[in-house]
Design an enzyme around this catalytic site. Structure first.
Site, PDB file in Angstrom:
ATOM      1  N   GLY A 138      39.466  41.588  37.011  1.00 23.90           N
ATOM      2  CA  GLY A 138      39.884  40.247  37.399  1.00 23.90           C
ATOM      3  C   GLY A 138      41.186  40.193  38.173  1.00 23.90           C
ATOM      4  O   GLY A 138      41.498  41.047  39.008  1.00 23.90           O
TER       5      GLY A 138
ATOM      6  N   TYR B  97      43.221  27.471  23.986  1.00 26.59           N
ATOM      7  CA  TYR B  97      43.618  28.084  25.253  1.00 26.59           C
ATOM      8  C   TYR B  97      44.644  27.218  25.981  1.00 26.59           C
ATOM      9  O   TYR B  97      45.664  27.715  26.491  1.00 26.59           O
ATOM     10  CB  TYR B  97      42.377  28.291  26.117  1.00 26.59           C
ATOM     11  CG  TYR B  97      42.641  28.833  27.497  1.00 26.59           C
ATOM     12  CD1 TYR B  97      42.885  30.183  27.707  1.00 26.59           C
ATOM     13  CD2 TYR B  97      42.638  27.987  28.610  1.00 26.59           C
ATOM     14  CE1 TYR B  97      43.116  30.691  28.976  1.00 26.59           C
ATOM     15  CE2 TYR B  97      42.868  28.481  29.882  1.00 26.59           C
ATOM     16  CZ  TYR B  97      43.105  29.826  30.061  1.00 26.59           C
ATOM     17  OH  TYR B  97      43.337  30.316  31.328  1.00 26.59           O
TER      18      TYR B  97
END
Length: 393
Positions: A132, A290
């Site tokens: 990523g 998150y």
């Protein structure tokens, strides 16, 4: 005119085209000079225009400068696997004058931002760098000469990422070290091993994160999303802050998210409710956990900058852009489905990761956000699932 004809300088179509017998060369530092083979002489001025020129910027991506046994400079094109004594920058020579700075936008890649920058004296640590955003950031720094350490939970994946970078450039200084942010013991061991090597630390990129994963506790008894996304990085910076100070000028880059705006960390009295950071299973929602962790990232970044900037260490937080197709959403089928449908309309990871590098280049930015046309879909999904969770729909 007769003199030009006698010298062979009147038979070219362009004033910059060299007459017969002349050859354009360049020095190691990019200055152009001209060799006249018939008289075995060299000069700095163009034989027709009288101008002095130099090569524009650094070598193009994939090229490398070497010196042969006779001390003559030659160039290797690693992409096309060829060797030449002609400096490829001579195709883009400029007169001896200032070059206007390049403007960056959402289509700029990290390699373009770092073009013409020599990072051979920099040591970089990037968490979650085996895939990523972390991998593309590591690749960009390594291909510009930096000594890059990939701090990864999975050592085998880290080694594979290292091999991918070294295959692209055999001289890349890149290595993998084990770092599990879900274990404060692992964070401490990583810091101890790094310090024992007596290396400086010029750039620390706090990138690793998890999202939309089921509730679980780490070996330290804390909710895993909070510890991996925030607390592990907080502890890592705390352990390495003395190295950062001694390496000044240095900086910390924290990869946060626009999702930090969708949080509820304060109680009815406006005070931060710390129990929300590591909630029990019955009060846990993965997306909200998150978001809270990403808000902590920004608060931490701002305070760290306030404390460390007087010592030559800057800290920046960034939002890298929405709808990037990474593996961070793999634990939640709804987000995976959304990203799958949106993937044909999104930009590549190579273009998104430039924000991390821009923050490295321009250290005076406390936070930077990159908008994406599809972010409204992303935010609507968060709002919808939040209302469902709260049983308001």
């Amino acid at each position: 005119m007769a003199a030009l004809k006698y010298a062979g300088m009147d038979d070219t179509d362009s004033e910059d085209e060299l007459p017969p017998g002349w050859e354009e060369r360049s020095t190691k530092d990019g200055w152009v000079y001209y060799a006249y083979h018939e008289e075995m002489k060299t000069q700095w001025e163009h034989p027709k225009t009288g101008k002095k020129k130099r090569c524009a910027g650094a070598l193009p991506y994939g090229w490398e400068q070497e010196t042969d046994d006779k001390g003559q400079i030659f160039y290797i094109d690693h992409i096309n696997k060829r060797t030449t004594y002609f400096d490829p920058r001579q195709a883009f020579t400029i007169e001896d004058m200032q070059v206007k700075p390049k403007r960056y936008d959402g289509n700029t890649t990290a390699l373009e931002v770092l073009h013409d920058r020599d990072l051979s004296d920099k040591v970089v640590v990037i968490t979650g760098a085996n895939s990523g955003i972390g991998f593309e950031t590591a690749r960009s720094f390594a291909l510009h000469g930096a000594h890059v350490i990939l701090a990864c939970r999975n050592q085998s994946r880290g080694i594979k990422a290292v091999s991918l970078i070294t295959e692209e450039w055999r001289k890349a200084r890149v290595e993998a070290m084990t770092l599990d942010l879900a274990s404060l013991r692992s964070v401490r061991e990583f810091a101890e091993i790094f310090k024992a090597r007596k290396l400086p630390l010029h750039i620390l990129v706090c990138n690793a994160a998890v999202c939309t994963q089921p509730w679980s506790l780490t070996e330290d008894g804390l909710e895993s999303t909070f510890q991996i996304c925030h607390l592990g990085h907080f502890y890592l910076v705390e352990l390495l802050q003395d190295v950062l100070r001694h390496s000044a000028p240095a900086r910390v880059v924290v990869v946060s998210s626009e999702s930090h705006r969708f949080t509820d960390l304060v109680d009815s009295c406006g005070k931060v409710e710390l129990s929300l950071l590591s909630p029990p299973q019955k009060e846990y929602w993965s997306m909200l956990a998150y978001n809270r962790a990403k808000l902590c990232n920004i608060l931490f970044s701002n305070e760290l900058h306030r404390r460390m900037s007087p010592h030559g260490v800057t800290c920046n937080a960034l939002h890298p852009g929405n709808m990037m197709y990474t593996s961070i959403h793999r634990s939640w089928w709804l987000m995976t489905l959304l990203f799958t449908f949106a993937r044909p309309f999104t930009k590549s990871m190579v273009r998104h990761v430039f924000v991390v590098v821009v923050v490295f280049v321009f250290s005076n930015l406390p936070a930077i956000y990159l908008a994406n046309p599809l972010q409204i879909i992303y935010f609507l999904t968060i709002i919808f699932t939040y209302l469902v969770k709260k049983k308001k729909l």
